[in-house]
Scaffold this active site. Structure first.
Site, PDB file in Angstrom:
ATOM      1  N   GLY A  14       0.084 -15.472  28.387  1.00  0.00           N
ATOM      2  CA  GLY A  14       0.878 -15.494  29.507  1.00  0.00           C
ATOM      3  C   GLY A  14       0.611 -14.020  30.211  1.00  0.00           C
ATOM      4  O   GLY A  14       0.793 -13.642  31.349  1.00  0.00           O
ATOM      5  N   ARG A  89      13.642 -12.143  13.918  1.00  0.00           N
ATOM      6  CA  ARG A  89      12.968 -10.999  14.376  1.00  0.00           C
ATOM      7  C   ARG A  89      11.814 -10.527  13.179  1.00  0.00           C
ATOM      8  O   ARG A  89      10.891 -10.034  13.704  1.00  0.00           O
ATOM      9  CB  ARG A  89      14.128 -10.011  14.577  1.00  0.00           C
ATOM     10  CG  ARG A  89      14.151  -9.730  16.107  1.00  0.00           C
ATOM     11  CD  ARG A  89      15.273  -8.589  16.184  1.00  0.00           C
ATOM     12  NE  ARG A  89      15.954  -8.988  17.701  1.00  0.00           N
ATOM     13  CZ  ARG A  89      15.449  -8.982  18.682  1.00  0.00           C
ATOM     14  NH1 ARG A  89      14.260  -8.427  18.970  1.00  0.00           N
ATOM     15  NH2 ARG A  89      16.240  -9.293  19.860  1.00  0.00           N
ATOM     16  N   SER A 120       0.825  -5.543  22.496  1.00  0.00           N
ATOM     17  CA  SER A 120       1.578  -6.384  21.575  1.00  0.00           C
ATOM     18  C   SER A 120       2.813  -5.748  20.923  1.00  0.00           C
ATOM     19  O   SER A 120       2.587  -4.698  20.352  1.00  0.00           O
ATOM     20  CB  SER A 120       0.796  -6.957  20.370  1.00  0.00           C
ATOM     21  OG  SER A 120      -0.539  -7.287  20.688  1.00  0.00           O
ATOM     22  N   ASP A 152       7.993   0.025  31.690  1.00  0.00           N
ATOM     23  CA  ASP A 152       9.353   0.755  31.819  1.00  0.00           C
ATOM     24  C   ASP A 152       9.097   1.699  32.944  1.00  0.00           C
ATOM     25  O   ASP A 152      10.352   1.816  33.598  1.00  0.00           O
ATOM     26  CB  ASP A 152       9.506   1.513  30.479  1.00  0.00           C
ATOM     27  CG  ASP A 152       9.453   0.748  29.096  1.00  0.00           C
ATOM     28  OD1 ASP A 152      10.007  -0.523  29.012  1.00  0.00           O
ATOM     29  OD2 ASP A 152       8.775   1.123  28.116  1.00  0.00           O
ATOM     30  N   HIS A 179       9.370   1.955  23.444  1.00  0.00           N
ATOM     31  CA  HIS A 179       9.208   0.698  24.218  1.00  0.00           C
ATOM     32  C   HIS A 179      10.285  -0.448  23.834  1.00  0.00           C
ATOM     33  O   HIS A 179       9.827  -1.450  23.911  1.00  0.00           O
ATOM     34  CB  HIS A 179       7.921   0.359  24.373  1.00  0.00           C
ATOM     35  CG  HIS A 179       7.645  -0.883  25.237  1.00  0.00           C
ATOM     36  ND1 HIS A 179       7.671  -0.934  26.601  1.00  0.00           N
ATOM     37  CD2 HIS A 179       6.762  -1.901  24.940  1.00  0.00           C
ATOM     38  CE1 HIS A 179       7.264  -1.788  26.954  1.00  0.00           C
ATOM     39  NE2 HIS A 179       6.890  -2.713  26.089  1.00  0.00           N
TER      40      HIS A 179
HETATM   41  N1  APR Z   1      -6.409 -12.826  18.115  1.00  0.00           N
HETATM   42  C1  APR Z   1      -6.429 -12.893  19.465  1.00  0.00           C
HETATM   43  N2  APR Z   1      -5.500 -13.388  20.344  1.00  0.00           N
HETATM   44  C2  APR Z   1      -4.414 -14.198  19.478  1.00  0.00           C
HETATM   45  C3  APR Z   1      -4.205 -13.978  18.085  1.00  0.00           C
HETATM   46  C4  APR Z   1      -5.322 -13.521  17.734  1.00  0.00           C
HETATM   47  N3  APR Z   1      -5.477 -13.138  16.133  1.00  0.00           N
HETATM   48  N4  APR Z   1      -3.334 -14.782  17.837  1.00  0.00           N
HETATM   49  C5  APR Z   1      -2.723 -15.003  19.081  1.00  0.00           C
HETATM   50  N5  APR Z   1      -3.346 -14.758  19.998  1.00  0.00           N
HETATM   51  C6  APR Z   1      -3.214 -15.203  21.659  1.00  0.00           C
HETATM   52  C7  APR Z   1      -2.743 -16.539  21.607  1.00  0.00           C
HETATM   53  O1  APR Z   1      -3.735 -17.398  21.470  1.00  0.00           O
HETATM   54  C8  APR Z   1      -1.959 -16.269  23.227  1.00  0.00           C
HETATM   55  O2  APR Z   1      -3.181 -16.839  24.242  1.00  0.00           O
HETATM   56  O3  APR Z   1      -2.282 -14.092  22.194  1.00  0.00           O
HETATM   57  C9  APR Z   1      -1.829 -14.639  23.264  1.00  0.00           C
HETATM   58  C10 APR Z   1      -0.331 -14.435  23.573  1.00  0.00           C
HETATM   59  O4  APR Z   1       0.134 -15.040  24.809  1.00  0.00           O
HETATM   60  P1  APR Z   1       1.726 -15.728  24.674  1.00  0.00           P
HETATM   61  O5  APR Z   1       1.928 -16.496  23.597  1.00  0.00           O
HETATM   62  O6  APR Z   1       1.495 -16.471  26.340  1.00  0.00           O
HETATM   63  O7  APR Z   1       2.427 -14.271  24.872  1.00  0.00           O
HETATM   64  P2  APR Z   1       2.664 -13.166  25.790  1.00  0.00           P
HETATM   65  O8  APR Z   1       3.826 -13.468  26.420  1.00  0.00           O
HETATM   66  O9  APR Z   1       1.511 -12.970  26.666  1.00  0.00           O
HETATM   67  O10 APR Z   1       2.966 -11.933  24.892  1.00  0.00           O
HETATM   68  C11 APR Z   1       1.914 -11.451  24.152  1.00  0.00           C
HETATM   69  O11 APR Z   1       2.755  -9.178  24.326  1.00  0.00           O
HETATM   70  O12 APR Z   1       4.461  -8.255  25.303  1.00  0.00           O
HETATM   71  C12 APR Z   1       4.062  -8.573  24.170  1.00  0.00           C
HETATM   72  O13 APR Z   1       6.102  -9.301  23.010  1.00  0.00           O
HETATM   73  C13 APR Z   1       4.827  -9.739  23.829  1.00  0.00           C
HETATM   74  O14 APR Z   1       3.951  -9.657  21.627  1.00  0.00           O
HETATM   75  C14 APR Z   1       4.012 -10.328  22.801  1.00  0.00           C
HETATM   76  C15 APR Z   1       2.424 -10.207  23.493  1.00  0.00           C
END
Ligand code: APR
Length: 315
Positions: A14, A89, A120, A152, A179
């Protein structure tokens, strides 16, 4: 303009997809490497058709992580999992922390000199995790590891402009601390242009900035958290890092970095960016009494989040 390779880890998510789009629009990037565990061929084909400078390559799965990282000047990490029903959490922490741990090990191996922009969550803990992994690998350079707190700042600017009735494009507001929640401390006393806002309004602005993430989660009604504004903020901070690498003078952004500005080992504050990453962590400047209280109040939570990250990395 020098050749610069930027890798996005979690590029199909996302945040990752709009971030890939925004980085494709950045003329400082010559090579855009999109890594995820799924769906990167599609994202790379789609973004790759845009007629801007960078060459786009998608990499999928752990077998392709080395190629995704090799030669990277900057690695941006929005990889993670969103919180699902029934997940605590702590469950979420353990999953994202594990992902960050693995990706950090790969960075240590394949592009140890790259700048790292951590998105992340929880950033207060994932940055210390990466630092510990880098230390173990013997390549840790504290000048090159950043927690992205730009969202922020972006929110503080937007909310302040609304209340101060000044053009948002002219607004600057430093945001310090961490953050998450109360660890986010906007310094409206240092906002420019200054406006004469009441204590009540400043308290409400502070709270709205701290709760910005929740505001989006509630508005999205169970369908996710901030992605578009986070991607914008991530792209803005990455651009500042690239400008610093390229020797542009006086690039200053707030970021969560290793620091001696307080007694806490990691702290977000204004940072001057240069050819090696952090060139200087700037002074906090004069704080109002309200901000001084906020600073003391955030320290215990930030300290425990840092310790939680360090403990996770070493277990
Ligand atoms: N390596 C690479 N990508 C990964 C891995 C990994 N080991 N595990 C998961 N992903 C990818 C997923 O496949 C997905 O495409 O990370 C992406 C995360 O996207 P979303 O689930 O849409 O989450 P998003 O809203 O983008 O947030 C990601 O950022 O702000 C932070 O709190 C949020 O920790 C979260 C992260």
């Amino acid at each position: 303009v020098p050749e610069r390779k930027v890798a996005i880890l979690g590029a199909a998510g996302g945040i990752g997809q709009p971030l890939a789009l925004l980085m494709k629009l950045n003329p400082l990037v010559s090579s855009l490497s999109l890594f995820d565990i799924a769906n990167t061929p599609g994202v790379a084909a789609d973004v790759g058709h845009i007629n801007t400078r960078s060459e786009v390559v998608g990499y999928m799965g752990d077998d392709e992580l080395a190629k995704a990282l090799e030669g990277a000047d900057l690695v941006i990490i929005p990889a993670g999992v969103p919180r699902k029903p029934g997940m605590t959490r702590d469950d979420l922490f353990n999953i994202n922390a594990g992902i960050v741990k693995n990706l950090s090990s790969a960075i240590a191996k394949y592009c140890p000199h790259a700048l790292v922009n951590m998105i992340s969550n929880p950033v207060n803990s994932t940055v210390p995790i990466a630092a510990e992994i880098f230390k173990k690998a013997g390549m840790y350079d504290e000048k090159k590891l950043f927690g992205v707190t730009t969202l922020d700042v972006v929110r503080a600017k937007t909310f302040y402009a609304g209340k101060a009735n000044v053009p948002v494009a002219e607004v600057n507001v430093p945001v310090i601390g961490g953050h998450a929640g109360v660890t986010i401390l906007p310094l409206f006393s240092q906002a420019t242009p200054q406006a004469n806002l009441s204590a009540d309004v400043l308290t409400a602005l502070t709270k709205r900035t701290q709760d910005g993430g929740t505001e989006v989660v509630e508005a999205k009604a169970g369908k996710g958290s901030a992605t578009l504004s986070m991607a914008y903020a991530g792209a803005l901070f990455a651009d500042a890092c690239l400008k610093g690498l390229n020797g542009v003078p006086d690039v200053v952004e707030c970021s969560y970095v290793q620091s001696t500005i307080t007694e806490l080992p990691f702290f977000a504050s204004k940072v001057r960016l240069g050819k090696n990453g952090v060139e200087e962590v700037l002074d906090l400047g004069p704080l109002s009494d309200f901000e001084k209280e906020g600073l003391e109040a955030l320290k215990p939570e930030l300290k425990s989040s840092i310790e939680k990250g360090v403990k996770f990395a070493n277990q």
